[in-house]
Enzyme design. Structure first.
Site, PDB file in Angstrom:
ATOM      1  N   GLY A   1      35.496   3.215  27.088  1.00 46.12           N
ATOM      2  CA  GLY A   1      36.210   3.937  27.886  1.00 46.12           C
ATOM      3  C   GLY A   1      37.243   3.174  28.709  1.00 46.12           C
ATOM      4  CB  ALA A   2      39.088   0.160  28.410  1.00 45.43           C
TER       5      ALA A   2
ATOM      6  CB  VAL B   1      30.085   5.309  23.573  1.00 41.93           C
ATOM      7  CG1 VAL B   1      31.245   4.435  23.593  1.00 41.93           C
ATOM      8  CG2 VAL B   1      30.019   6.152  24.774  1.00 41.93           C
TER       9      VAL B   1
ATOM     10  CB  ALA C   1      18.396  12.318  34.162  1.00 39.24           C
TER      11      ALA C   1
ATOM     12  CG  ASN D   1      34.088   2.145  32.428  1.00 42.11           C
ATOM     13  OD1 ASN D   1      33.822   2.432  33.575  1.00 42.11           O
ATOM     14  ND2 ASN D   1      34.870   2.927  31.743  1.00 42.11           N
TER      15      ASN D   1
ATOM     16  CE1 TYR E   1      27.814  10.383  35.729  1.00 47.87           C
ATOM     17  CE2 TYR E   1      27.196  10.474  38.068  1.00 47.87           C
ATOM     18  CZ  TYR E   1      28.069   9.714  37.027  1.00 47.87           C
ATOM     19  OH  TYR E   1      29.005   8.831  37.464  1.00 47.87           O
TER      20      TYR E   1
ATOM     21  CE  LYS F   1      26.952   6.866  35.033  1.00 48.48           C
ATOM     22  NZ  LYS F   1      27.882   6.070  34.352  1.00 48.48           N
TER      23      LYS F   1
HETATM   24  P1  NDP Z   1      37.577   8.467  33.815  1.00 53.69           P
HETATM   25  O1  NDP Z   1      37.353   9.980  33.644  1.00 53.69           O
HETATM   26  O2  NDP Z   1      38.735   8.255  34.829  1.00 53.69           O
HETATM   27  O3  NDP Z   1      37.442   7.773  32.749  1.00 53.69           O
HETATM   28  C1  NDP Z   1      36.421   7.736  31.984  1.00 53.69           C
HETATM   29  C2  NDP Z   1      36.559   7.074  30.358  1.00 53.69           C
HETATM   30  O4  NDP Z   1      35.477   7.409  29.767  1.00 53.69           O
HETATM   31  C3  NDP Z   1      37.863   7.698  29.904  1.00 53.69           C
HETATM   32  O5  NDP Z   1      38.690   6.934  29.657  1.00 53.69           O
HETATM   33  C4  NDP Z   1      37.057   8.564  28.432  1.00 53.69           C
HETATM   34  O6  NDP Z   1      37.724   8.041  27.267  1.00 53.69           O
HETATM   35  C5  NDP Z   1      35.915   7.454  28.644  1.00 53.69           C
HETATM   36  N1  NDP Z   1      34.809   8.445  27.666  1.00 53.69           N
HETATM   37  C6  NDP Z   1      34.099   9.728  28.123  1.00 53.69           C
HETATM   38  N2  NDP Z   1      33.456  10.238  26.963  1.00 53.69           N
HETATM   39  C7  NDP Z   1      33.620   9.103  25.981  1.00 53.69           C
HETATM   40  C8  NDP Z   1      33.025   8.906  24.862  1.00 53.69           C
HETATM   41  N3  NDP Z   1      32.187   9.885  24.314  1.00 53.69           N
HETATM   42  N4  NDP Z   1      33.264   7.862  24.014  1.00 53.69           N
HETATM   43  C9  NDP Z   1      34.169   6.699  24.511  1.00 53.69           C
HETATM   44  N5  NDP Z   1      34.726   6.891  25.683  1.00 53.69           N
HETATM   45  C10 NDP Z   1      34.442   8.009  26.588  1.00 53.69           C
HETATM   46  O7  NDP Z   1      36.039   8.057  34.496  1.00 53.69           O
HETATM   47  P2  NDP Z   1      36.052   6.978  35.776  1.00 53.69           P
HETATM   48  O8  NDP Z   1      36.709   5.756  35.613  1.00 53.69           O
HETATM   49  O9  NDP Z   1      35.757   7.711  37.249  1.00 53.69           O
HETATM   50  O10 NDP Z   1      34.308   6.496  35.454  1.00 53.69           O
HETATM   51  C11 NDP Z   1      34.042   5.455  34.587  1.00 53.69           C
HETATM   52  C12 NDP Z   1      32.559   5.302  34.757  1.00 53.69           C
HETATM   53  O11 NDP Z   1      32.327   5.067  36.232  1.00 53.69           O
HETATM   54  C13 NDP Z   1      31.724   6.234  34.218  1.00 53.69           C
HETATM   55  O12 NDP Z   1      30.684   5.717  33.706  1.00 53.69           O
HETATM   56  C14 NDP Z   1      31.400   7.136  35.533  1.00 53.69           C
HETATM   57  O13 NDP Z   1      30.027   7.680  35.432  1.00 53.69           O
HETATM   58  C15 NDP Z   1      31.305   5.699  36.614  1.00 53.69           C
HETATM   59  N6  NDP Z   1      31.353   6.385  37.830  1.00 53.69           N
HETATM   60  C16 NDP Z   1      32.394   6.556  38.405  1.00 53.69           C
HETATM   61  C17 NDP Z   1      32.501   6.932  39.723  1.00 53.69           C
HETATM   62  C18 NDP Z   1      33.646   7.442  40.477  1.00 53.69           C
HETATM   63  O14 NDP Z   1      33.781   7.813  41.574  1.00 53.69           O
HETATM   64  N7  NDP Z   1      35.035   7.481  39.848  1.00 53.69           N
HETATM   65  C19 NDP Z   1      31.435   7.066  40.803  1.00 53.69           C
HETATM   66  C20 NDP Z   1      30.058   6.461  39.851  1.00 53.69           C
HETATM   67  C21 NDP Z   1      30.087   6.068  38.677  1.00 53.69           C
HETATM   68  P3  NDP Z   1      39.061   9.097  26.663  1.00 53.69           P
HETATM   69  O15 NDP Z   1      39.787   9.581  27.961  1.00 53.69           O
HETATM   70  O16 NDP Z   1      39.580   8.335  25.646  1.00 53.69           O
HETATM   71  O17 NDP Z   1      38.219  10.334  26.123  1.00 53.69           O
END
Ligand code: NDP
Length: 250
Positions: free
Chosen positions: A15-16, A67, A160, A93, A158, A162
């Site tokens: 998810g980069a 993923v 659960a 991530n 969510y 995490k």
């Molecule tokens: P974003 O929505 O900005 O980014 C999430 C990324 O995850 C996207 O680039 C997306 O890829 C990717 N993704 C989603 N589903 C899939 C999948 N099935 N396979 C591969 N990639 C996937 O989220 P954040 O940066 O906010 O979140 C990143 C992590 O941090 C997550 O795990 C989130 O739960 C955690 N987090 C975030 C918080 C916040 O306040 N922002 C707080 C606590 C935790 P694509 O766009 O290519 O589909």
């Protein structure tokens, strides 16, 4: 600046293309790490991140996979190994939210969040541990959330997923400790990314009132700790849950 001790290593960040994953990829690249940028739907953004990695002097490429699908994860890991030869650092991530009260939560909403966040962390980790064990060095850095230990109404699925990541991290850390492979989980509070921005101003005000430091975090607040945990300086830290949340969980 101190010379990086992970220069030349190879990482896969899931998810980069955006947010915290993007920052983790860039902060690793800044340390001389070559980064495979996993994306699911955001090809354009993933390509932009690859360009930024190259601007920082490291190698990078974009690799598509959902993923939550084991066959796609296997194909992705094979592709990264073909290109890089090895994976030293994995950042799990990729994550989604799909919030609603439990009475209204469908099987699909439950399943999809667990599949992406928790199953995805398992599939990717399983795919890289063999070679990390063999080379007796590795870093697995999982991105959890403070709601994994504190809970949040409307987020049973969510929370659960995490919480599962925290248990997974501790067990895997014990499995791999004597091979110098560390496994940790970073638990962000509220970080300004797309996921948080779509929640609206009312929700944002509510969030701010819960954060002792009085402001939302930046993706780099997480990216920097990811780069530190990946470094040699963090070699004695494993199985830990590290909150980066402006004091929210205190
Ligand atoms: P974003 O929505 O900005 O980014 C999430 C990324 O995850 C996207 O680039 C997306 O890829 C990717 N993704 C989603 N589903 C899939 C999948 N099935 N396979 C591969 N990639 C996937 O989220 P954040 O940066 O906010 O979140 C990143 C992590 O941090 C997550 O795990 C989130 O739960 C955690 N987090 C975030 C918080 C916040 O306040 N922002 C707080 C606590 C935790 P694509 O766009 O290519 O589909």
């Amino acid at each position: 600046m101190l010379e990086s001790d992970i220069k030349g290593k190879f990482a896969l960040v899931t998810g980069a293309a955006k947010g915290i994953g993007r920052s983790s990829a860039l902060r690793l690249a800044e340390q001389g790490v070559n980064v495979a940028v996993n994306y699911n739907r955001s090809l354009k953004e993933a390509k932009d991140v690859v360009a930024e990695i190259k601007d920082l002097g490291s190698d990078g490429f974009a690799v598509q996979a959902d993923v939550g699908k084991p066959d796609q994860v296997k194909t992705m890991i094979d592709a990264v190994n073909d290109r890089f030869g090895q994976i030293d650092i994995l950042v799990n991530n990729a994550g989604i939210i799909d919030d609603t009260l439990i009475m209204r939560m469908s099987d699909e909403q439950w399943r999809r969040v667990i599949e992406t966040n928790l199953d995805g962390t398992f599939y990717c980790s399983r795919g890289v541990v063999r070679s990390m064990i063999k080379q007796r060095w590795g870093r697995i850095i999982n991105i959890g959330s403070i709601v994994g230990s504190h809970g949040n109404p409307g987020q049973t699925n969510y929370s659960a997923s995490k919480a599962g990541i925290e248990g997974f991290t501790k067990a895997l850390a014990k499995e791999l400790a004597n091979r110098s492979v560390t496994v940790n989980v970073v638990t962000p509070g509220y970080i300004i990314t797309e996921t948080v921005e779509v929640l609206g101003p009312q929700f944002r005000e509510k969030m701010l009132s819960m954060i002792p430091m009085g402001y939302l975090g930046d993706p780099d607040d997480i990216g920097h700790i990811v780069a530190y945990l990946a470094s040699e300086k963090a070699r004695y830290i494993t199985g830990q849950v590290i909150a980066v949340d402006g004091g929210m969980a205190v």
